[in-house]
Design a protein around this motif. Structure first.
Motif, PDB file in Angstrom:
ATOM      1  N   ASP A  83      27.549 -24.337  47.396  1.00 58.55           N
ATOM      2  CA  ASP A  83      26.963 -24.400  46.058  1.00 58.55           C
ATOM      3  C   ASP A  83      26.455 -23.051  45.570  1.00 58.55           C
ATOM      4  O   ASP A  83      26.489 -22.784  44.370  1.00 58.55           O
ATOM      5  N   ASP A  84      25.992 -22.206  46.471  1.00 55.63           N
ATOM      6  CA  ASP A  84      25.469 -20.915  46.018  1.00 55.63           C
ATOM      7  C   ASP A  84      26.586 -19.950  45.581  1.00 55.63           C
ATOM      8  O   ASP A  84      26.330 -19.011  44.842  1.00 55.63           O
ATOM      9  N   LEU A  85      27.824 -20.188  46.004  1.00 50.97           N
ATOM     10  CA  LEU A  85      28.942 -19.341  45.590  1.00 50.97           C
ATOM     11  C   LEU A  85      29.766 -19.947  44.455  1.00 50.97           C
ATOM     12  O   LEU A  85      30.657 -19.296  43.913  1.00 50.97           O
ATOM     13  N   ARG A  86      29.460 -21.192  44.116  1.00 49.05           N
ATOM     14  CA  ARG A  86      30.285 -21.895  43.136  1.00 49.05           C
ATOM     15  C   ARG A  86      30.291 -21.200  41.772  1.00 49.05           C
ATOM     16  O   ARG A  86      31.350 -20.976  41.187  1.00 49.05           O
ATOM     17  N   LEU A  87      29.131 -20.811  41.251  1.00 44.76           N
ATOM     18  CA  LEU A  87      29.083 -20.163  39.933  1.00 44.76           C
ATOM     19  C   LEU A  87      29.749 -18.788  39.956  1.00 44.76           C
ATOM     20  O   LEU A  87      30.368 -18.380  38.963  1.00 44.76           O
ATOM     21  N   ILE A  88      29.665 -18.081  41.068  1.00 46.94           N
ATOM     22  CA  ILE A  88      30.314 -16.771  41.171  1.00 46.94           C
ATOM     23  C   ILE A  88      31.836 -16.942  41.107  1.00 46.94           C
ATOM     24  O   ILE A  88      32.530 -16.193  40.415  1.00 46.94           O
ATOM     25  N   VAL A  89      32.339 -17.940  41.815  1.00 47.31           N
ATOM     26  CA  VAL A  89      33.785 -18.182  41.812  1.00 47.31           C
ATOM     27  C   VAL A  89      34.245 -18.654  40.425  1.00 47.31           C
ATOM     28  O   VAL A  89      35.320 -18.251  39.941  1.00 47.31           O
ATOM     29  N   ILE A  90      33.442 -19.487  39.770  1.00 49.43           N
ATOM     30  CA  ILE A  90      33.802 -19.953  38.419  1.00 49.43           C
ATOM     31  C   ILE A  90      33.877 -18.765  37.464  1.00 49.43           C
ATOM     32  O   ILE A  90      34.828 -18.642  36.680  1.00 49.43           O
ATOM     33  N   MET A  91      32.896 -17.870  37.528  1.00 47.69           N
ATOM     34  CA  MET A  91      32.924 -16.688  36.656  1.00 47.69           C
ATOM     35  C   MET A  91      34.109 -15.787  37.009  1.00 47.69           C
ATOM     36  O   MET A  91      34.725 -15.189  36.132  1.00 47.69           O
ATOM     37  N   THR A  92      34.421 -15.695  38.297  1.00 48.17           N
ATOM     38  CA  THR A  92      35.570 -14.893  38.721  1.00 48.17           C
ATOM     39  C   THR A  92      36.879 -15.476  38.184  1.00 48.17           C
ATOM     40  O   THR A  92      37.828 -14.732  37.921  1.00 48.17           O
ATOM     41  N   CYS A 104      41.303 -24.528  36.851  1.00 47.03           N
ATOM     42  CA  CYS A 104      40.702 -24.365  38.187  1.00 47.03           C
ATOM     43  C   CYS A 104      39.191 -24.204  38.097  1.00 47.03           C
ATOM     44  O   CYS A 104      38.450 -24.765  38.915  1.00 47.03           O
ATOM     45  N   ALA A 105      38.713 -23.449  37.097  1.00 53.29           N
ATOM     46  CA  ALA A 105      37.270 -23.283  36.925  1.00 53.29           C
ATOM     47  C   ALA A 105      36.619 -24.610  36.570  1.00 53.29           C
ATOM     48  O   ALA A 105      35.526 -24.936  37.066  1.00 53.29           O
ATOM     49  N   LEU A 144      37.768 -27.664  37.345  1.00 52.54           N
ATOM     50  CA  LEU A 144      37.763 -28.514  38.544  1.00 52.54           C
ATOM     51  C   LEU A 144      36.685 -28.093  39.530  1.00 52.54           C
ATOM     52  O   LEU A 144      36.025 -28.933  40.154  1.00 52.54           O
ATOM     53  N   LEU A 145      36.502 -26.789  39.660  1.00 53.96           N
ATOM     54  CA  LEU A 145      35.467 -26.288  40.562  1.00 53.96           C
ATOM     55  C   LEU A 145      34.082 -26.651  40.064  1.00 53.96           C
ATOM     56  O   LEU A 145      33.181 -26.920  40.862  1.00 53.96           O
ATOM     57  N   PHE A 146      33.904 -26.699  38.754  1.00 54.03           N
ATOM     58  CA  PHE A 146      32.606 -27.070  38.200  1.00 54.03           C
ATOM     59  C   PHE A 146      32.351 -28.567  38.354  1.00 54.03           C
ATOM     60  O   PHE A 146      31.252 -28.981  38.697  1.00 54.03           O
ATOM     61  N   LEU A 147      33.390 -29.376  38.106  1.00 51.29           N
ATOM     62  CA  LEU A 147      33.210 -30.831  38.147  1.00 51.29           C
ATOM     63  C   LEU A 147      33.275 -31.402  39.561  1.00 51.29           C
ATOM     64  O   LEU A 147      32.530 -32.324  39.895  1.00 51.29           O
ATOM     65  N   ARG A 148      34.191 -30.888  40.377  1.00 51.89           N
ATOM     66  CA  ARG A 148      34.378 -31.414  41.730  1.00 51.89           C
ATOM     67  C   ARG A 148      34.377 -30.272  42.749  1.00 51.89           C
ATOM     68  O   ARG A 148      35.425 -29.893  43.268  1.00 51.89           O
ATOM     69  N   PRO A 149      33.226 -29.706  43.068  1.00 49.62           N
ATOM     70  CA  PRO A 149      33.200 -28.576  44.012  1.00 49.62           C
ATOM     71  C   PRO A 149      33.560 -28.984  45.441  1.00 49.62           C
ATOM     72  O   PRO A 149      33.958 -28.146  46.247  1.00 49.62           O
ATOM     73  N   ASP A 150      33.439 -30.273  45.773  1.00 49.63           N
ATOM     74  CA  ASP A 150      33.728 -30.718  47.132  1.00 49.63           C
ATOM     75  C   ASP A 150      35.213 -30.610  47.470  1.00 49.63           C
ATOM     76  O   ASP A 150      35.583 -30.527  48.646  1.00 49.63           O
ATOM     77  N   ILE A 151      36.101 -30.585  46.470  1.00 48.99           N
ATOM     78  CA  ILE A 151      37.532 -30.471  46.726  1.00 48.99           C
ATOM     79  C   ILE A 151      37.872 -29.108  47.320  1.00 48.99           C
ATOM     80  O   ILE A 151      38.706 -28.995  48.219  1.00 48.99           O
ATOM     81  N   PHE A 152      37.204 -28.061  46.846  1.00 49.99           N
ATOM     82  CA  PHE A 152      37.537 -26.694  47.247  1.00 49.99           C
ATOM     83  C   PHE A 152      36.745 -26.200  48.456  1.00 49.99           C
ATOM     84  O   PHE A 152      36.968 -25.085  48.928  1.00 49.99           O
ATOM     85  N   LEU A 153      35.794 -26.984  48.937  1.00 50.89           N
ATOM     86  CA  LEU A 153      34.977 -26.625  50.104  1.00 50.89           C
ATOM     87  C   LEU A 153      34.268 -25.283  49.925  1.00 50.89           C
ATOM     88  O   LEU A 153      34.241 -24.437  50.817  1.00 50.89           O
ATOM     89  N   ILE A 154      33.703 -25.083  48.737  1.00 50.23           N
ATOM     90  CA  ILE A 154      32.967 -23.856  48.432  1.00 50.23           C
ATOM     91  C   ILE A 154      31.486 -24.207  48.402  1.00 50.23           C
ATOM     92  O   ILE A 154      31.084 -25.190  47.768  1.00 50.23           O
TER      93      ILE A 154
END
Length: 200
Positions: A38-47, A23-24, A26-36
């Motif tokens: 860009d400023d929260l993307r790295l926080i969610v990946i670390m989470t 999931c991390a 996919l979120l890094f490679l295709r963030p548009d799928i999860f509708l997150i």
């Protein structure tokens, strides 16, 4: 209620760790799928990577426990290393048997745990070959001994012993699974002697 330790099982934690990492990724490679955003993307990946690390560590502990049941550390002491006391008798190295060890022993004696505590087919085949070719270099190598005893080939003994995939278990008495649990934190075990004068 306290949790019951259950290490004798498949390492299911590795599956959840792989899902967190997937999931991390996919979120890094295709963030548009999860509708997150860009400023929260790295926080969610670390989470997602923090629980992945925790679950991976827990899965490695389960695998290490299962692997440890099939390998026994050899403890060898020279006679000069054995301590001598006036009022104690040195018995060897041991560990304190706690309730968690009772649970582990119960788990290891269950029918469903046979695949974790019995030697593998490769191990049994190696012991068969070792017995059949006892005097040959192959038999000595599988027995954990130096395969070559003379000539220039003795240089290869040390690397070959290190490369043995199925070394024999050391000849220890008692239940093997109990011996493995205390192999990490062993301490010296003594027996107190009661000295009584003999009157003729």
């Amino acid at each position: 209620m306290k949790h019951v330790e259950g290490l004798l099982r498949p390492a299911e934690e590795l599956t959840s760790a792989a899902m967190f990492v997937l999931c991390a990724g996919l979120l890094f490679l295709r963030p548009d799928i999860f509708l997150i955003p860009d400023d929260l993307r790295l926080i969610v990946i670390m989470t997602l990577l923090i629980p992945a690390y925790i679950r991976l560590w827990q899965g490695i502990e389960v695998l290490a426990y299962r692997k440890g049941l099939m390998r026994l550390p050899a403890w060898i002491a020279a006679s000069a290393d054995i301590p001598v006391y006036n009022d104690k008798l040195f018995l060897g190295k041991g560990f304190q048997f706690l309730p968690r060890h009772t649970q582990r022993l119960y788990d290891a004696r269950q029918q469903w745990a046979e695949k974790y505590v019995t030697p593998s087919h490769i191990y049994r085949l190696a012991r068969h070959i070792e017995t059949r070719y006892e005097g040959t270099p192959l038999g000595r190598w599988l027995a954990g001994k130096a395969p070559f005893d003379q000539g220039w080939k003795t240089v290869m003994n040390s690397p070959l012993l290190w490369l043995n995939p199925v070394p024999p278990l050391p000849p220890l008495g008692g239940t093997r699974v109990c011996t493995v649990w205390g192999s990490v934190k062993r301490q010296t075990v003594y027996c107190r002697c009661l000295l009584v004068p003999v009157i003729p």
